[in-house]
Design a protein around this motif. Structure first.
Motif, short mmCIF file in Angstrom:
data_model
loop_
_atom_site.label_atom_id
_atom_site.label_comp_id
_atom_site.label_asym_id
_atom_site.label_seq_id
_atom_site.Cartn_x
_atom_site.Cartn_y
_atom_site.Cartn_z
N ARG A 145 19.01 13.56 0.53
CA ARG A 145 20.14 13.63 1.02
C ARG A 145 20.39 13.25 2.40
NH1 ARG A 145 23.44 18.78 -0.34
NH2 ARG A 145 25.26 17.96 1.12
N THR A 146 19.38 13.46 3.24
CA THR A 146 19.39 13.41 4.83
C THR A 146 19.05 12.14 5.14
OG1 THR A 146 19.05 16.14 4.89
CG2 THR A 146 18.60 14.71 6.93
N ILE A 147 17.74 11.64 4.79
CA ILE A 147 17.30 10.45 5.13
C ILE A 147 17.06 9.31 4.11
CG2 ILE A 147 16.25 11.51 7.22
CD1 ILE A 147 13.48 11.10 5.45
N GLY A 148 17.58 9.68 2.80
CA GLY A 148 17.47 8.67 1.71
C GLY A 148 15.96 8.27 1.50
N THR A 149 15.74 6.98 1.44
CA THR A 149 14.42 6.48 1.15
C THR A 149 13.66 6.23 2.54
OG1 THR A 149 15.22 4.31 1.05
CG2 THR A 149 14.97 5.57 -1.28
N LYS A 150 14.05 6.41 3.82
CA LYS A 150 13.59 6.16 4.86
C LYS A 150 12.11 6.82 4.86
CE LYS A 150 17.80 6.06 7.42
NZ LYS A 150 18.65 6.63 8.62
N GLN A 151 11.39 6.12 5.72
CA GLN A 151 10.00 7.01 6.10
C GLN A 151 10.28 8.11 6.87
OE1 GLN A 151 7.09 5.10 9.02
NE2 GLN A 151 5.72 4.91 7.15
N GLY A 152 9.46 9.31 6.42
CA GLY A 152 9.51 10.27 7.19
C GLY A 152 8.96 10.44 8.72
N THR A 153 9.50 11.58 9.53
CA THR A 153 8.81 11.43 10.99
C THR A 153 7.58 11.62 10.89
OG1 THR A 153 9.49 13.89 10.83
CG2 THR A 153 11.25 12.54 11.92
N GLY A 154 7.00 11.06 11.95
CA GLY A 154 5.48 11.09 12.05
C GLY A 154 4.80 10.25 11.29
N GLY A 155 5.41 9.04 10.46
CA GLY A 155 5.12 8.24 9.52
C GLY A 155 4.84 8.61 8.23
N SER A 156 5.28 10.00 7.94
CA SER A 156 4.88 10.47 6.63
C SER A 156 5.69 9.59 5.58
CB SER A 156 5.30 11.88 6.40
OG SER A 156 6.67 12.07 6.85
N ALA A 157 5.39 9.94 4.43
CA ALA A 157 6.11 9.14 3.43
C ALA A 157 7.20 9.57 2.67
CB ALA A 157 5.04 9.05 1.98
N GLY A 158 7.75 10.75 3.56
CA GLY A 158 8.99 11.33 3.21
C GLY A 158 9.36 11.71 1.84
N ALA A 159 10.37 11.56 1.09
CA ALA A 159 10.74 12.05 -0.07
C ALA A 159 9.91 11.43 -1.07
CB ALA A 159 12.22 11.42 -0.67
N ALA A 160 9.19 10.22 -1.06
CA ALA A 160 8.58 9.81 -2.00
C ALA A 160 7.20 10.64 -2.32
CB ALA A 160 7.97 8.27 -1.46
N TYR A 161 6.73 11.29 -0.75
CA TYR A 161 5.46 12.00 -0.94
C TYR A 161 5.98 13.27 -1.96
CZ TYR A 161 2.15 15.52 0.07
OH TYR A 161 1.32 16.59 -0.02
N LEU A 162 6.98 13.86 -1.37
CA LEU A 162 7.65 15.17 -1.84
C LEU A 162 7.44 15.12 -3.39
CD1 LEU A 162 10.08 16.02 0.93
CD2 LEU A 162 7.97 17.27 0.45
N ARG A 163 8.33 13.85 -3.85
CA ARG A 163 8.47 13.81 -5.47
C ARG A 163 7.05 13.78 -6.13
NH1 ARG A 163 12.51 10.17 -3.63
NH2 ARG A 163 11.13 8.41 -4.13
#
Length: 270
Positions: free
Chosen positions: A234-252
């Motif tokens: 809800r905060t960054i959608g599908t954007k890459q996370g900070t530090g180049g992390s995979a963001g929500a995709a990794y967390l899922r």
């Protein structure tokens, strides 16, 4: 009076609420890198997370020692505390979600390469709960304290290994190949062990209570992961996370991956 002329009462009086809690250090540890109003909230929330992770590690290491003694009463008390802390951690996401995506974007660029994925304490916590994935510390510098702590946690018996030793203390015959496994490798579900766990539940004594608290712990961790991934989405959608992390995709990808698979496998037979 002491040799220095200071009485014990004077020494005790010198200790204040501020000095005991090191508040001068704690309350100056928030250093926003922008003038944006919401950055302070972001920093405070994540610092509080790290304090709770520290406490969880403290409690779980103590829990392992208690389990090795076969002490049901103390084990259940520690587990209740751990579960309550997990509820607080999940509830903190409600506070973080009061910040809109635009408010986060206003200072997100100032985070540079920093990312929640770099939380060494959470990686250590996962290791205590049984995660065995060397990639978890691959980006930490060789010879560094954080890398060493995560690596050491992955080389020690996990919380579930301690629970199995606890069961042996209570007279249950845990399969030797499970007890003597290489604890540096991921634990594999065991049909033989699951039969032992069914006997534990059938006896409906202290060990079954501890087993259910471990299921609660596993479920609480999954709840935190779910709330975390939805907050990121809800905060960054599908954007890459900070530090180049995979963001929500990794967390899922971490959702529905139980820490104690054998305790879940027996549910359909209870």
């Amino acid at each position: 009076m002491t040799e220095t002329g200071t009485s014990p009462a004077d020494t005790a009086a010198a200790l204040t609420y501020t000095s005991y809690l090191a508040l001068d250090e704690v309350l100056t540890a928030q250093r926003p890198r922008s003038d944006e109003h919401d950055e302070l909230l972001f920093i405070v929330i994540h610092q509080v997370y790290e304090l709770w992770f520290k406490q969880l590690l403290h409690e779980l290491i103590h829990l392992q020692a208690v389990l090795l003694k076969g002490d049901t009463a103390h084990a259940t008390r520690v587990l209740r505390r751990v579960l309550t802390i997990l509820k607080v951690i999940v509830a903190q996401i409600d506070v973080l979600e009061t910040m809109t995506p635009r408010q986060f974007t206003s200072f997100r660029a100032r985070l540079d390469a920093s990312s929640g994925f770099q939380s060494a304490q959470f990686r250590e916590l996962e290791a205590v709960l049984g995660r065995r994935d060397r990639r978890a510390f691959a980006h930490y510098p060789e010879g560094g304290e954080q890398r060493a702590r995560i690596s050491d946690a992955m080389s020690r018996p996990s919380l579930f290994d301690s629970f199995l030793a606890y069961l042996v203390k209570h007279g249950y015959t845990v399969p030797s190949d499970v007890l003597d496994r290489d604890v540096s490798l991921p634990a594999e579900p065991s049909p033989e062990l699951q039969r032992v766990l069914l006997a534990v539940y059938a006896d409906d004594g202290g060990p079954s209570t501890v087993a259910e608290y471990l299921v609660d712990l596993d479920e609480g961790l999954q709840e935190w992961r779910y709330r975390h991934v939805k907050m990121v989405e809800r905060t960054i959608g599908t954007k890459q996370g900070t530090g180049g992390s995979a963001g929500a995709a990794y967390l899922r990808g971490t959702l529905f991956d139980p820490a104690f698979p054998d305790l879940w496998a027996v549910r359909s037979e209870l």
